[in-house]
Design a protein around this motif. Sequence first.
Motif, mmCIF file in Angstrom:
data_model
loop_
_atom_site.group_PDB
_atom_site.id
_atom_site.type_symbol
_atom_site.label_atom_id
_atom_site.label_comp_id
_atom_site.label_asym_id
_atom_site.label_seq_id
_atom_site.Cartn_x
_atom_site.Cartn_y
_atom_site.Cartn_z
ATOM 1 N N VAL A 1 22.585 -35.488 -46.808
ATOM 2 C CA VAL A 1 22.351 -34.046 -46.707
ATOM 3 C C VAL A 1 20.873 -33.699 -46.540
ATOM 4 N N ALA A 2 19.989 -34.639 -46.825
ATOM 5 C CA ALA A 2 18.563 -34.399 -46.582
ATOM 6 C C ALA A 2 17.844 -35.735 -46.528
ATOM 7 N N GLY B 1 32.174 -24.761 -44.492
ATOM 8 C CA GLY B 1 31.420 -25.481 -43.465
ATOM 9 C C GLY B 1 30.048 -25.900 -43.957
ATOM 10 N N TRP B 2 29.297 -26.553 -43.069
ATOM 11 C CA TRP B 2 27.962 -27.038 -43.397
ATOM 12 C C TRP B 2 26.975 -26.579 -42.337
ATOM 13 N N LEU B 3 25.834 -26.076 -42.791
ATOM 14 C CA LEU B 3 24.782 -25.651 -41.864
ATOM 15 C C LEU B 3 23.595 -26.571 -42.019
ATOM 16 N N LEU B 4 23.056 -27.007 -40.873
ATOM 17 C CA LEU B 4 21.906 -27.905 -40.914
ATOM 18 C C LEU B 4 20.671 -27.129 -40.455
ATOM 19 N N ASP B 5 19.805 -26.807 -41.402
ATOM 20 C CA ASP B 5 18.565 -26.104 -41.060
ATOM 21 C C ASP B 5 17.518 -27.147 -40.668
ATOM 22 N N THR B 6 16.688 -26.798 -39.701
ATOM 23 C CA THR B 6 15.662 -27.735 -39.216
ATOM 24 C C THR B 6 14.338 -27.000 -39.075
ATOM 25 N N PRO B 7 13.221 -27.736 -39.114
ATOM 26 C CA PRO B 7 11.937 -27.105 -38.826
ATOM 27 C C PRO B 7 11.881 -26.787 -37.330
ATOM 28 N N GLN C 1 33.478 -28.179 -40.912
ATOM 29 C CA GLN C 1 32.676 -28.065 -39.687
ATOM 30 C C GLN C 1 31.189 -28.176 -40.002
ATOM 31 N N THR C 2 30.448 -28.843 -39.116
ATOM 32 C CA THR C 2 29.003 -28.958 -39.284
ATOM 33 C C THR C 2 28.301 -28.279 -38.112
ATOM 34 N N VAL C 3 27.420 -27.365 -38.459
ATOM 35 C CA VAL C 3 26.680 -26.608 -37.446
ATOM 36 C C VAL C 3 25.193 -26.891 -37.629
ATOM 37 N N ALA C 4 24.504 -27.282 -36.557
ATOM 38 C CA ALA C 4 23.049 -27.464 -36.632
ATOM 39 C C ALA C 4 22.364 -26.281 -35.975
ATOM 40 N N LEU C 5 21.241 -25.849 -36.565
ATOM 41 C CA LEU C 5 20.438 -24.783 -35.963
ATOM 42 C C LEU C 5 19.155 -25.390 -35.421
ATOM 43 N N LEU C 6 18.928 -25.207 -34.138
ATOM 44 C CA LEU C 6 17.694 -25.703 -33.528
ATOM 45 C C LEU C 6 17.027 -24.558 -32.777
ATOM 46 N N THR D 1 10.106 -27.324 -43.463
ATOM 47 C CA THR D 1 9.419 -28.566 -43.101
ATOM 48 C C THR D 1 10.350 -29.779 -43.076
ATOM 49 N N GLY D 2 11.549 -29.641 -43.650
ATOM 50 C CA GLY D 2 12.467 -30.785 -43.624
ATOM 51 C C GLY D 2 13.830 -30.348 -43.118
ATOM 52 N N ARG D 3 14.673 -31.334 -42.818
ATOM 53 C CA ARG D 3 16.027 -31.000 -42.375
ATOM 54 C C ARG D 3 16.981 -31.120 -43.552
ATOM 55 N N SER D 4 17.895 -30.170 -43.685
ATOM 56 C CA SER D 4 18.806 -30.219 -44.821
ATOM 57 C C SER D 4 20.128 -29.538 -44.500
ATOM 58 N N LEU D 5 21.188 -30.057 -45.107
ATOM 59 C CA LEU D 5 22.524 -29.473 -44.945
ATOM 60 C C LEU D 5 22.807 -28.497 -46.070
#
Length: 363
Positions: free
Chosen positions: A45-46, A256-262, A203-208, A245-249
Motif C-alpha cells: 500500500v506504500a 475500492g482503493w485509490l492510489l495517490d501519487t506525487p 477496484q483499484t484506481v490510480a490518480l496521475l 511526495t510518496g505513492r500510497s493506496l
Amino acid sequence: MTREPLTREPLTREPLSLADCGWNAFFQGQLDIEEVATTTPVRVVAVHRAGLDVLGPDFAGLLPPVSGGSGDPEARATVGDWLLLDRASLSPRRRLERVSLFKRRAAGTARQVQLIAANVDTLFVVSSCNQDFNEARLERYLALAKEAETTPLVVLTKADLCEEPATYARAAARLLPGLLVECLDARDPAAVAALRPWCGPGQTVALLGSSGVGKSTLVNGLTGRSEQRTRGVRADDDKGRHTTTGRSLHRLPAGGWLLDTPGLRELQLLDVAAGLDEVFADIAALARDCRFADCGHDGEPGCAVQAAVAAGRLDPARLKRQRKLVAEEARNSESLAAQRRRVRAFGRMYKSVQKQKRKRYDD
Ligand SMILES: Nc1nc2c(ncn2[C@@H]2O[C@H](COP(=O)(O)OP(=O)(O)OP(=O)(O)O)[C@@H](O)[C@H]2O)c(=O)[nH]1
Ligand SMILES: [Mg+2]
Ligand SMILES: [Zn+2]
C-alpha cells in the motif's frame, strides 16, 4: 522483521478479506498447493525508503525493502503489488505477476525505469481546466493506460475557476473514441461523487497528473477523510513544489482503493508502442492506405495521412504530437534495451573473468 501495526489507522480499523484488498482469480491462479498452505498474500500500500507498507487479511505492517535480486528495476515491488509472505516467518517469498503496470523513464540522467504502480483497474488522468490543460500531456497518460490495458478516465478539475469548462471537456473527449471525461470542482464532494462508479469493491484506481491539479483533493473527497495533505491555498502558484511526495493506496468507504501519487513533472514514455498505436488508431488506420508500407507521411507520393490533413479530416497538430511521442518512445525504449544489453554483457564478462581466475587458482 518489524511487526509494528500500520500507523495509518483507517486502513486497519476493519478486518479485510483478500477480495476487499483487490484479490481475484488472476492472483489466486498463480499459487501452487504448497503456497496455498504455507503463505499469506499481502498488498503493497506504500513504498518508503525504510520498506514496504503491506496489508492483507493476516498481516498489516512494514516489511524491509524487497530487492528483485536480478538488479532489474521491474522486479522490484511497487505500490499495488501482491506479495506472498511465509505464514510462519512473515518474510516475503515472491511477488505475484501483475495484471497491469505503469512505468516511465525516470527523470534525470540515470535513464532508469521508474515503476509508478501495479495492478490498477482504472486510471484517473487528472488535469485542471486552466493553465495545466495540454492535449499532448493527456495523450501521454492515455498511452500509458492503453498499454497497461486499464481504463482511462480524464478528470478535469478547477471547473469552478474556468469560464468555459465544456470547451476543455470536448477537447479532451476528442483525443480517444469513447473516452470518458468528467469536469468538476475537486473540492465539492457532491461533484466528486460522479467518480464513484469506478471505485467499487475490489477496484483499484490510480490518480496521475501534474503537481497542483487536485489529485489529493480528489482522494480526500472520495474517501470522505482528510488523510492526504493538499497544497495550501496561498502556495497555489508555487509550481515547483510537490505537496504529495510518496505513492500510497487509500481505502474507500465503498470498498475500492485509490492510489495517490506525487505530480509528475515529466512523463517520459517507455515500452508503450502498442499503447500509442491505440491512442492514435485514427492515424494508423489512415496509414494503411498510404502507397508505401513504410511511408513517413512526410511528402511521399500517395500518402493517405497527408491527404487527410489536406482534406481537413486530420488535425495537423495531432499528427505532429503523434510523431513526437512515437519518436520519444522509440528512443527511450531503445536506449533502455541497449542499457540492458550492456548490463548482461558485463555480467557475462565478469563471470568469465571469475572463471578464469578460479581456473588459474586451481592450476
Ligand atoms: N478552486 C479549486 N481549487 C482546487 C480544485 N482542485 C484542487 N484545488 C486546489 O488546488 C490546490 C492543489 O491541490 P492538491 O490536491 O494538493 O494537488 P495535487 O495534485 O495533489 O498536487 P501534488 O501533491 O503536488 O501532486 C489545493 O489548494 C486545492 O484546494 C478545484 O477543482 N477547484
Ligand atoms: Mg497531492
Ligand atoms: Zn503516409
